[in-house]
Write an enzyme that holds these catalytic residues in place. Structure first.
Site, PDB file in Angstrom:
ATOM      1  N   ALA A  29       0.825  -1.200   0.000  1.00 13.43           N
ATOM      2  CA  ALA A  29       0.000   0.000   0.000  1.00 13.43           C
ATOM      3  C   ALA A  29       0.861   1.252   0.000  1.00 13.43           C
ATOM      4  CB  ALA A  29      -0.916   0.009   1.218  1.00 13.43           C
ATOM      5  N   ASP A  30       0.406   2.280  -0.694  1.00  9.47           N
ATOM      6  CA  ASP A  30       0.977   3.602  -0.471  1.00  9.47           C
ATOM      7  C   ASP A  30       0.739   3.962   0.991  1.00  9.47           C
ATOM      8  OD1 ASP A  30       2.191   6.017  -0.867  1.00  9.47           O
ATOM      9  OD2 ASP A  30       0.977   6.599  -2.585  1.00  9.47           O
ATOM     10  N   TYR A  31       1.487   4.909   1.497  1.00  2.26           N
ATOM     11  CA  TYR A  31       1.502   5.153   2.945  1.00  2.26           C
ATOM     12  C   TYR A  31       0.196   5.776   3.421  1.00  2.26           C
ATOM     13  CZ  TYR A  31       6.279   3.647   3.428  1.00  2.26           C
ATOM     14  OH  TYR A  31       7.410   2.872   3.471  1.00  2.26           O
ATOM     15  N   GLY A  32      -0.597   4.974   4.100  1.00  3.91           N
ATOM     16  CA  GLY A  32      -1.917   5.402   4.539  1.00  3.91           C
ATOM     17  C   GLY A  32      -3.031   4.988   3.606  1.00  3.91           C
ATOM     18  N   ALA A  33      -2.714   4.223   2.563  1.00  2.00           N
ATOM     19  CA  ALA A  33      -3.732   3.845   1.574  1.00  2.00           C
ATOM     20  C   ALA A  33      -4.531   2.615   1.978  1.00  2.00           C
ATOM     21  CB  ALA A  33      -3.080   3.610   0.209  1.00  2.00           C
TER      22      ALA A  33
END
Length: 711
Positions: A254-258
């Site tokens: 995941a992208d950071y916080g996705a």
């Protein structure tokens, strides 16, 4: 990827004495053996990273870290940012990805990836977050500089080579951001509504190429929603397309916080969350406590946890992670001087000479005085966010130009905060170079395309250029921009050079181009509009930036030059445009059907008819036949090469067109289809400068005039 005998011998110290350390077994079998040995709690612990401070980019940290399982000798996993360099303390700051795209050069893309991969390895990393292969839908995008342009074929071809270069260094590439991540405004919540054909023809092909041709080991799912679900919990995207249709066998992070919800994320195919310390939208993270709670509440199943961990382990075995020594974080081993030279060569190859009325190249034998105007020329320009690399060394444009001009030239400088004073400084100089830049970065889009939009230093850049041009007829503008910008003064200056964000050696590269030591090798990977209202996304807030957290890609396949060509809009500078100090003749085009299957072989002779060594970039476009309900752009890029030739030399360039080049996405059959009809082949210097045309009759079509027939 089979381990070498030497790597297998090292595995005893790295992997330990376990059944899964047998390198004669397949990666799948090794992963299953290790998975079987892990406890349920240990498996859950492998779903997430655990380094909160890594996103700051400080030396001695990593952007993401997984601690592994010491009990079973499962080593820690280290991940880092890297589209234009490793953001982990100081590093080599390479030119922006858009500058690389401007090179139209596959070989340089592989070398660029190799430099980043090498530094990622020498800083102790196993995975590098790059390349960014999202399409440049609008030049207002805050991460335009991190893209590879507005064309999916160019993006895909260069992205593949970048991946090959990085992974040849022994790190795993992580292609991002999957998918339709084309704006920063409301990026955590925006729902990109993209029709099936547009997705498959524009926004997915480069990811498909990264998987099938580049063999990227990992994919990063993006923040945005895509036709409803968030990308990281989008089963259609991650399962049906990525794994089943394309056969992807790596792992998805995941992208950071996705990451949003554990149950839907694991079900869709999100395997790893590298930064479970942050959530952008009130979701759930893959922390052990949260995953255990989701299992207890029956929001997910242990089998899905095992599947995710299996994907991660299988990838690590396939890419040699277990069968080598750990990479040490020791950047003293980095070839800093050699990498700086690579950065300079890449910057030169990506520099685009947009306009030249005879002012360039500067002749050092005749140059007695030179004015350099603009505070932007005295600083390091780069894009913020995950590409914010702190350079080992830096040469600014002002410093590079002064060094190249030499002590015998009267060098004048003005920061440009007072346009009238700057004009006085430039007046009477043999030439004036105005260096101007914009500002862009991750987290927010630009609010306009003007040079002063959001830019710092209190400069009125358009006014500054006009004032200097009025005072000195030999005014040259050097642009350092994230992407296309407005150029209302373009007819009042004698030369325009686009250097993008040129990296830490950018000043030297710019000077070498200005003085003709090297030919500007770049061509535009994105269209420069005459007016902001000419953009494909202009005039309709539903189309951009969206209304009510929904953005409609209603322009369909007419993105970038496709839009301008279909609508008959004249751009300021078209896609593929760029001038050379040499002159080239494009001669004797040839075309014949492919020996097997549907396709064609096209070639063209390039002759350097000038007096200088130069770079030619021939481009091949196809115009596909339209049909009821299916709008086709007049031309689509299907081939390109970058060719360096000395005076009088010639080379024959070859393009191979397979069935995919002739295909469109059939929304009724949900697959690629080739329609019978007359296809227009166009060879050119840019999307608007076509030098040869031909017609290809496909599958029995009757076409006017002479046509090459392809059954």
């Amino acid at each position: 990827m089979a381990a070498s005998p030497g790597a297998a011998a090292e595995a005893a110290g790295r992997c330990g004495d376990h059944p899964w350390c047998d390198t004669s077994l397949s990666p799948e079998r090794r992963a299953q053996l290790l998975l079987d040995a892990l406890t349920p709690a240990e498996r859950i612990g492998l779903l997430a990273g655990d380094e909160a401070g890594g996103v700051t980019g400080q030396a001695g940290t990593h952007t993401g870290t997984g601690l592994g399982v010491p009990r079973l000798d499962l080593p820690p996993l280290y991940l880092t940012d890297g589209p234009v360099g490793v953001r982990q303390g100081p590093g080599t700051a390479l030119p922006s990805s858009l500058a690389l795209a401007a090179s139209f050069n596959r070989r340089l893309a592989r070398r660029d990836g190799g430099v980043v991969g090498n530094e990622a390895k020498l800083k102790g990393n196993d995975v590098v977050y790059a390349p960014t292969i999202n399409l440049l839908r609008t030049p207002l995008w805050g991460r335009a500089f991190e893209s590879l342009g507005e064309d999916p074929f160019l993006t895909g071809q260069l992205g593949v080579e970048w991946i090959r270069g990085a992974q040849a260094q022994g790190v795993i590439a992580n292609v991002k951001h999957f998918a339709a991540n084309n704006q920063e405004n409301n990026r955590f919540t925006i729902d990109a509504r993209v029709d099936e054909r547009t997705l498959n023809e524009l926004y997915l092909p480069q990811f498909e190429a990264a998987v099938k041709q580049g063999h990227a080991g990992s994919v990063m799912c993006s923040y945005n929603r895509l036709n409803g679900p968030h990308a990281c919990e989008n089963t259609w995207l991650l399962q049906q397309v990525l794994r089943h249709r394309w056969g992807f066998r790596g792992f998805v992070l995941a992208d950071y916080g996705a990451s949003k919800r554990i149950g839907s994320g694991l079900l869709a195919g999100l395997d790893f969350e590298p930064y479970p310390f942050f959530d952008a939208d009130g979701g759930e993270n893959y922390t052990p406590a949260a995953v255990e709670a989701a299992l207890a509440a029956r929001h997910t199943r242990q089998a899905l946890v095992d599947r995710a961990v299996g994907h991660l382990l299988r990838t690590l075995f396939a890419y040699g992670f277990f069968d080598r020594a750990a990479y040490a974080d020791d950047d003293s081993r980095v070839d800093k001087a050699g990498h700086a030279e690579e950065a300079r060569r890449l910057a030169e190859a990506g520099t685009v000479l947009l306009e030249n009325d005879g002012a360039l190249p500067l002749d050092p034998a005749r140059l007695k005085s030179l004015a350099v105007i603009g505070a932007d020329g005295d600083v390091y320009k780069n894009g913020g966010g995950s590409s914010d690399v702190q350079p080992y060394s830096l040469v600014t444009p002002r410093a590079g130009i002064a060094a190249r001009a030499g002590a015998g030239v009267d060098m004048r400088y003005d920061p440009g905060d007072d346009p009238r004073r700057a004009a006085d400084v430039a007046r009477g100089a043999d030439a004036a170079v105005v260096v101007v830049a914009d500002e862009a970065g991750e987290g927010a889009d630009k609010s306009c395309l003007g040079l002063d939009c959001g830019a710092a230093a209190g400069l009125r850049r358009d006014e500054l250029i006009d004032s200097v041009a009025a005072a000195n007829h030999r005014t040259i503008v050097v642009l350092e921009t994230a992407g296309p910008v407005l150029t209302p003064w373009r007819d009042r200056v004698e030369g325009i050079v686009e250097s993008w964000y040129p990296g830490s050696a950018g000043g030297t590269a710019i000077a070498r181009v200005l003085f003709g030591d090297v030919d500007p090798g770049g061509r535009l990977p994105a269209t420069f509009p005459r007016r902001a209202q000419d953009l494909p996304t202009a005039g309709d807030p539903r189309r951009y930036p969206g209304v009510g957290d929904v953005v409609h890609y209603s322009e369909g396949v007419l993105v970038g030059y496709r839009w301008y060509d279909r609508r008959g809009i004249a751009p300021a500078f078209p896609f593929g445009h760029g001038l050379s100090y040499a002159s080239f003749a494009f001669r004797r085009p040839r075309m014949r059907p492919a020996p097997r299957g549907l396709g064609a072989r096209v070639s063209l002779e390039i002759v350097n008819t000038g007096r200088r060594t130069g770079v030619a970039v021939p481009q091949l476009y196809l115009g596909l036949p339209g049909a009821r309900g299916r709008v086709q752009p007049p031309r689509q890029l299907k081939g390109f090469e970058s060719v360096t030739l000395r005076p009088g030399r010639r080379a024959r360039v070859h393009f191979r067109l397979g069935a995919r080049a002739f295909s469109y996405w059939d929304v009724r059959r949900h697959r690629w289809q080739v329609a019978p009809g007359c296809y227009r082949m166009l060879l050119g210097r840019s999307s608007r400068r076509i030098v040869a045309r031909a017609t290809i009759a496909v599958r029995g079509a009757r076409c006017p005039g002479a046509a090459t027939a392809i059954p």
